[in-house]
Motif scaffolding. Structure first.
Motif, PDB file in Angstrom:
ATOM      1  N   SER A 175       0.829  -1.206   0.000  1.00 20.60           N
ATOM      2  CA  SER A 175       0.000   0.000   0.000  1.00 20.60           C
ATOM      3  C   SER A 175       0.866   1.260   0.000  1.00 20.60           C
ATOM      4  O   SER A 175       0.616   2.211  -0.757  1.00 20.60           O
ATOM      5  CB  SER A 175      -0.918  -0.013   1.227  1.00 20.60           C
ATOM      6  OG  SER A 175      -1.652   1.182   1.299  1.00 20.60           O
ATOM      7  N   LEU A 176       1.900   1.268   0.828  1.00 22.39           N
ATOM      8  CA  LEU A 176       2.805   2.423   0.877  1.00 22.39           C
ATOM      9  C   LEU A 176       3.549   2.611  -0.437  1.00 22.39           C
ATOM     10  O   LEU A 176       3.719   3.741  -0.911  1.00 22.39           O
ATOM     11  CB  LEU A 176       3.803   2.260   2.032  1.00 22.39           C
ATOM     12  CG  LEU A 176       3.217   2.375   3.436  1.00 22.39           C
ATOM     13  CD1 LEU A 176       4.228   1.890   4.473  1.00 22.39           C
ATOM     14  CD2 LEU A 176       2.780   3.813   3.725  1.00 22.39           C
ATOM     15  N   LEU A 177       3.976   1.513  -1.045  1.00 24.71           N
ATOM     16  CA  LEU A 177       4.704   1.607  -2.314  1.00 24.71           C
ATOM     17  C   LEU A 177       3.782   2.108  -3.429  1.00 24.71           C
ATOM     18  O   LEU A 177       4.204   2.903  -4.274  1.00 24.71           O
ATOM     19  CB  LEU A 177       5.331   0.266  -2.676  1.00 24.71           C
ATOM     20  CG  LEU A 177       6.231   0.260  -3.912  1.00 24.71           C
ATOM     21  CD1 LEU A 177       7.355   1.296  -3.804  1.00 24.71           C
ATOM     22  CD2 LEU A 177       6.807  -1.127  -4.136  1.00 24.71           C
ATOM     23  N   ILE A 178       2.548   1.670  -3.442  1.00 27.19           N
ATOM     24  CA  ILE A 178       1.576   2.164  -4.432  1.00 27.19           C
ATOM     25  C   ILE A 178       1.411   3.677  -4.284  1.00 27.19           C
ATOM     26  O   ILE A 178       1.461   4.421  -5.272  1.00 27.19           O
ATOM     27  CB  ILE A 178       0.219   1.438  -4.272  1.00 27.19           C
ATOM     28  CG1 ILE A 178       0.343  -0.013  -4.717  1.00 27.19           C
ATOM     29  CG2 ILE A 178      -0.883   2.163  -5.057  1.00 27.19           C
ATOM     30  CD1 ILE A 178      -0.833  -0.900  -4.289  1.00 27.19           C
ATOM     31  N   LYS A 179       1.236   4.142  -3.063  1.00 25.82           N
ATOM     32  CA  LYS A 179       1.058   5.582  -2.819  1.00 25.82           C
ATOM     33  C   LYS A 179       2.324   6.352  -3.175  1.00 25.82           C
ATOM     34  O   LYS A 179       2.250   7.466  -3.706  1.00 25.82           O
ATOM     35  CB  LYS A 179       0.671   5.831  -1.354  1.00 25.82           C
ATOM     36  CG  LYS A 179      -0.622   5.190  -0.919  1.00 25.82           C
ATOM     37  CD  LYS A 179      -1.811   5.661  -1.728  1.00 25.82           C
ATOM     38  CE  LYS A 179      -2.220   7.060  -1.333  1.00 25.82           C
ATOM     39  NZ  LYS A 179      -3.281   7.619  -2.167  1.00 25.82           N
ATOM     40  N   LEU A 180       3.467   5.784  -2.884  1.00 27.80           N
ATOM     41  CA  LEU A 180       4.734   6.430  -3.238  1.00 27.80           C
ATOM     42  C   LEU A 180       4.835   6.587  -4.754  1.00 27.80           C
ATOM     43  O   LEU A 180       5.158   7.675  -5.259  1.00 27.80           O
ATOM     44  CB  LEU A 180       5.913   5.628  -2.688  1.00 27.80           C
ATOM     45  CG  LEU A 180       7.315   6.103  -3.053  1.00 27.80           C
ATOM     46  CD1 LEU A 180       7.550   7.554  -2.644  1.00 27.80           C
ATOM     47  CD2 LEU A 180       8.362   5.187  -2.418  1.00 27.80           C
ATOM     48  N   CYS A 181       4.565   5.537  -5.486  1.00 31.79           N
ATOM     49  CA  CYS A 181       4.618   5.595  -6.958  1.00 31.79           C
ATOM     50  C   CYS A 181       3.616   6.617  -7.484  1.00 31.79           C
ATOM     51  O   CYS A 181       3.937   7.409  -8.380  1.00 31.79           O
ATOM     52  CB  CYS A 181       4.352   4.220  -7.567  1.00 31.79           C
ATOM     53  SG  CYS A 181       5.691   3.031  -7.286  1.00 31.79           S
ATOM     54  N   GLU A 182       2.426   6.620  -6.932  1.00 31.03           N
ATOM     55  CA  GLU A 182       1.400   7.576  -7.352  1.00 31.03           C
ATOM     56  C   GLU A 182       1.911   9.013  -7.199  1.00 31.03           C
ATOM     57  O   GLU A 182       1.779   9.829  -8.115  1.00 31.03           O
ATOM     58  CB  GLU A 182       0.133   7.384  -6.516  1.00 31.03           C
ATOM     59  CG  GLU A 182      -0.931   8.427  -6.786  1.00 31.03           C
ATOM     60  CD  GLU A 182      -2.048   8.452  -5.752  1.00 31.03           C
ATOM     61  OE1 GLU A 182      -2.941   9.300  -5.902  1.00 31.03           O
ATOM     62  OE2 GLU A 182      -2.030   7.647  -4.792  1.00 31.03           O
ATOM     63  N   HIS A 183       2.490   9.323  -6.073  1.00 26.56           N
ATOM     64  CA  HIS A 183       2.934  10.695  -5.823  1.00 26.56           C
ATOM     65  C   HIS A 183       4.168  11.074  -6.647  1.00 26.56           C
ATOM     66  O   HIS A 183       4.311  12.226  -7.058  1.00 26.56           O
ATOM     67  CB  HIS A 183       3.144  10.923  -4.328  1.00 26.56           C
ATOM     68  CG  HIS A 183       1.844  11.113  -3.611  1.00 26.56           C
ATOM     69  ND1 HIS A 183       0.999  10.066  -3.326  1.00 26.56           N
ATOM     70  CD2 HIS A 183       1.229  12.235  -3.186  1.00 26.56           C
ATOM     71  CE1 HIS A 183      -0.075  10.540  -2.729  1.00 26.56           C
ATOM     72  NE2 HIS A 183       0.036  11.851  -2.628  1.00 26.56           N
ATOM     73  N   LEU A 184       5.039  10.130  -6.893  1.00 24.33           N
ATOM     74  CA  LEU A 184       6.177  10.414  -7.775  1.00 24.33           C
ATOM     75  C   LEU A 184       5.690  10.705  -9.195  1.00 24.33           C
ATOM     76  O   LEU A 184       6.216  11.608  -9.868  1.00 24.33           O
ATOM     77  CB  LEU A 184       7.175   9.249  -7.761  1.00 24.33           C
ATOM     78  CG  LEU A 184       7.967   9.094  -6.464  1.00 24.33           C
ATOM     79  CD1 LEU A 184       8.707   7.762  -6.439  1.00 24.33           C
ATOM     80  CD2 LEU A 184       8.942  10.253  -6.271  1.00 24.33           C
TER      81      LEU A 184
END
Length: 153
Positions: free
Chosen positions: A58-67
């Motif tokens: 979940s954190l990695l998905i959100k990180l990718c989204e924001h990048l």
């Protein structure tokens, strides 16, 4: 209460999870192994790893989204840059803290990186209302770069 539950053959685990945890910890501390609810205890211990894995994904998905927002959502960049950068920092810190606590989860994160990137890509397309094709199908960086505190696209 516990005696009542035993009479009705209802598990404390099913009726009051918090009390079940408190009693299980007390039994473990006193080494009262015969009184443990082994089936549910094993299930809970196994679930700890699943929770950590879900959290990391979940954190990695959100990180990718924001990048991806930082790199491709030009019309909102000036207004949201600071917020997006702080979110990127936060997600990285949380991921890195999880990996510090459980380094054995790094291979799991590596195995799921592409899938998480694709999910983040879908989210940013939905939020931005930009065409999905705006965002590259292949990750914009390696996992190592994405987790690097000093890297931004």
């Amino acid at each position: 209460m516990v005696a009542e539950l035993r009479k009705t053959n209802t598990s404390l685990y099913e009726t009051d999870y918090n009390l079940w945890v408190i009693e299980t910890v007390a039994k473990l501390k006193s080494r009262d192994l015969d009184a443990l609810d082994w089936e549910n205890l094993i299930e809970e211990v196994e679930d700890l790893s699943r929770r950590d894995k879900r959290k990391l994904k979940s954190l990695l998905i959100k990180l990718c989204e924001h990048l991806l927002k930082l790199k491709y959502w030009y019309s909102e960049y000036e207004r949201n840059k600071g917020h997006w950068q702080s979110e990127v920092r936060n997600f990285r810190q949380l991921i890195n803290m999880e990996l510090e606590d459980s380094p054995s989860l790094r291979p799991y994160l590596e195995e799921n990186f592409i899938n998480c990137y694709h999910k983040g890509r879908l989210l940013v397309a939905d939020r931005s209302q930009l065409a999905l094709s705006t965002f590259p199908e292949e990750p914009i960086a390696t996992l190592e770069q994405i987790l690097n505190e000093d890297w931004l696209p």
